[in-house]
Design a protein around this motif. Structure first.
Motif, PDB file in Angstrom:
ATOM      1  N   THR A  63       0.840  -1.205   0.000  1.00 53.01           N
ATOM      2  CA  THR A  63       0.000   0.000   0.000  1.00 53.01           C
ATOM      3  C   THR A  63       0.870   1.247   0.000  1.00 53.01           C
ATOM      4  OG1 THR A  63      -0.143   0.330   2.405  1.00 53.01           O
ATOM      5  CG2 THR A  63      -1.629  -1.304   1.432  1.00 53.01           C
ATOM      6  N   TYR A  64       0.230   2.342  -0.385  1.00 51.11           N
ATOM      7  CA  TYR A  64       0.907   3.652  -0.340  1.00 51.11           C
ATOM      8  C   TYR A  64      -0.185   4.711  -0.142  1.00 51.11           C
ATOM      9  CZ  TYR A  64       3.433   7.832  -1.852  1.00 51.11           C
ATOM     10  OH  TYR A  64       3.981   9.082  -1.915  1.00 51.11           O
TER      11      TYR A  64
ATOM     12  N   VAL B 296       3.933   1.540  -7.251  1.00 53.61           N
ATOM     13  CA  VAL B 296       4.002   2.014  -5.865  1.00 53.61           C
ATOM     14  C   VAL B 296       5.383   2.566  -5.567  1.00 53.61           C
ATOM     15  CG1 VAL B 296       3.856   1.308  -3.442  1.00 53.61           C
ATOM     16  CG2 VAL B 296       2.219   0.414  -5.109  1.00 53.61           C
ATOM     17  N   GLU B 297       6.409   1.856  -6.009  1.00 52.57           N
ATOM     18  CA  GLU B 297       7.781   2.302  -5.770  1.00 52.57           C
ATOM     19  C   GLU B 297       8.024   3.678  -6.385  1.00 52.57           C
ATOM     20  OE1 GLU B 297      12.106   0.196  -6.126  1.00 52.57           O
ATOM     21  OE2 GLU B 297      10.796   0.103  -7.885  1.00 52.57           O
TER      22      GLU B 297
ATOM     23  N   LEU C 199      -3.089   4.210  -2.796  1.00 62.50           N
ATOM     24  CA  LEU C 199      -2.708   3.351  -3.915  1.00 62.50           C
ATOM     25  C   LEU C 199      -2.485   1.945  -3.362  1.00 62.50           C
ATOM     26  CD1 LEU C 199      -1.796   2.920  -6.880  1.00 62.50           C
ATOM     27  CD2 LEU C 199       0.513   3.586  -6.161  1.00 62.50           C
TER      28      LEU C 199
ATOM     29  N   CYS D 179      -1.633  -2.136  -4.417  1.00 66.61           N
ATOM     30  CA  CYS D 179      -1.058  -2.969  -5.479  1.00 66.61           C
ATOM     31  C   CYS D 179      -1.511  -4.415  -5.307  1.00 66.61           C
ATOM     32  CB  CYS D 179       0.467  -2.892  -5.437  1.00 66.61           C
ATOM     33  SG  CYS D 179       1.278  -3.858  -6.726  1.00 66.61           S
TER      34      CYS D 179
ATOM     35  N   GLU E 165       5.984   3.465   1.458  1.00 64.30           N
ATOM     36  CA  GLU E 165       5.074   2.357   1.197  1.00 64.30           C
ATOM     37  C   GLU E 165       4.963   1.480   2.444  1.00 64.30           C
ATOM     38  OE1 GLU E 165       9.130   0.887   0.681  1.00 64.30           O
ATOM     39  OE2 GLU E 165       8.078   2.667  -0.057  1.00 64.30           O
TER      40      GLU E 165
END
Length: 445
Positions: free
Chosen positions: A253-254, A307-308, A320, A322, A277
């Motif tokens: 997650t972020y 995300v990265e 966000l 993933c 993250e």
């Protein structure tokens, strides 16, 4: 067989063998073989051949030493067996057909052996029920009968069937012990329970026959339906005081900022404020209070690189999530919780057929809007990749209809290029920094 064949009888001479294998006798030997295998390899009963041709009538006349002139002939197997023994063949039907090959199968004996093995499996299972005192449970007899009628164990060899049913009974016996049995732990770890009853920590892993049988028993014991998916299976294990592994699988997650007041929610908000993250386990998700402002828009991507990159650029005010490929239980658990909190979703993934299939699933489950996932987006990205000289990845596999855009699948099939999510990375980051951006076609995603 009318009697034991003499072990020292010589094989038929070349002339006799040539006669037995002539085409005119092929139908006869096929019919005789079938009847013998049904009869327990005993030459009993009769066979009838219809629509004989001239070649077959000639061969049968020579074999039976009597004229066969009609279109039909009936022969008793005992007579044919006697005739062969008295002829140059010098042996009965069974030995002769074995020599011509392939080997005969005593189908009656096979059936009897299979029935005996099945009876042994269920006799062993009932004895094990008694030994574990599980037979005292009111649901146990129904559980065992359901398994017997279902035929799942019947498709296994007897050793495997006995092993699995015995382990299932021992596992359920550990979860529902009788009054005179030693005390068991109030809560089991699934790996610990599996080691206790199977010797392997993975013996009760999802997808195994053993776990399915045990879960059916738990469902009957608790009076609930059998689980249909992974979250329901985990819930059912917990109903039996078994804790599944909830820490090895995580969701990436972020920007997740729940409004709850415990240290867990504060830690997530602090990580989001520092553009970090976060990997969340199922165990953590169960403890979180995932309250968010109503109608919070959640972006969902397929690849961790998105995300990265979002964390590297420090942009974005909306969560966000993933899926890291095909969404696992922990991913769906988080998305389910966010959906229950009133969030809306936008999804982006790979432009290949597995990516389209995953997008369809996310769209169905969460009413997610496509996020730069329309035909115009694909054409734009494919054209840009060609202009930049980016090596092309062929689009392979069976096409999948993109249910949100009827033009996307035919467009992808026509161009034949697979585009991974990273091809749109700059556009996705732009959207995350300013909310959802403008679509290349001028439409909102």
């Amino acid at each position: 067989m009318t009697g034991p064949e003499r072990a020292d009888v010589r094989p038929p001479d070349a002339d006799a063998l040539a006669f037995l294998t002539r085409p005119g006798l092929a139908r006869l030997w096929t019919a005789v073989r079938t009847r013998l295998e049904r009869n327990g390899l005993r030459p009993a009963g009769a066979i009838r051949l219809d629509q004989l041709d001239a070649r077959e009538r000639e061969a049968l006349s020579l074999l039976l030493a009597r004229p066969v002139t009609g279109l039909t002939v009936t022969m008793r197997l005992t007579d044919l067996d006697t005739r062969l023994r008295a002829s140059a063949v010098g042996r009965g039907l069974v030995a002769m057909l074995e020599e011509l090959g392939p080997p005969l199968t005593d189908r009656r004996a096979v059936r009897d052996a299979a029935a005996a093995e099945r009876a042994h499996v269920w006799s062993t299972a009932r004895s094990e029920l008694e030994a574990t005192l599980l037979s005292a449970q009111p649901w146990a007899a129904q559980w065992l009968e359901e398994i017997r009628r279902g035929g799942t164990l019947a498709r296994q060899d007897s050793h495997t069937a006995i092993t699995v049913i015995t382990q299932a009974i021992q596992t359920l016996g550990a979860l529902f012990p009788g009054t005179n049995q030693p005390p068991t732990p109030a809560t089991w770890g699934r790996g610990e329970l599996a080691t206790r009853t199977t010797g392997s920590a993975h013996g009760l892993d999802d997808g195994t026959l053993l776990s399915r049988l045990v879960l059916r028993g738990i469902a009957l014991a608790r009076g609930v339906e059998s689980p249909a998916d992974a979250p329901a299976r985990r819930a059912l294990w917990r109903m039996a005081s078994v804790t599944p592994d909830e820490v090895s699988s995580t969701v990436l997650t972020y920007g997740l900022r729940p409004t709850g007041g415990t240290w867990r929610e504060r830690a997530l908000r602090e990580r989001a404020d520092h553009h970090m993250e976060t990997h969340l386990t199922l165990r953590e998700l169960r403890a979180l209070r995932l309250e968010v402002p109503p109608r919070t828009r959640v972006h969902v991507c397929e690849n961790p690189r998105v995300v990265e990159a979002a964390a590297d650029t420090g942009g974005g005010t909306e969560p966000l999530i993933c899926t890291s490929g095909s969404a696992t239980t922990v991913v769906l658990t988080l998305l389910d919780a966010l959906a229950a909190a009133g969030c809306t979703f936008a999804y982006h993934g790979d432009f290949d057929w597995p990516g389209i299939a995953l997008a369809n699933r996310i769209r169905h489950r969460y009413a997610a809007e496509p996020w730069r996932m329309r035909a115009a987006d694909y054409e734009y990205l494919a054209t840009r990749a060609q202009l930049h000289g980016t090596p092309q990845i062929p689009l392979t596999g069976t096409p999948t209809d993109a249910e949100w855009d009827p033009e996307l699948t035919p467009t992808m099939a026509a161009l034949g290029i697979a585009l991974h999510e990273e091809a749109a990375l700059d556009l996705l980051l732009e959207d995350l920094g300013t909310s959802v951006g403008t679509h290349p076609s001028g439409d909102s995603p």
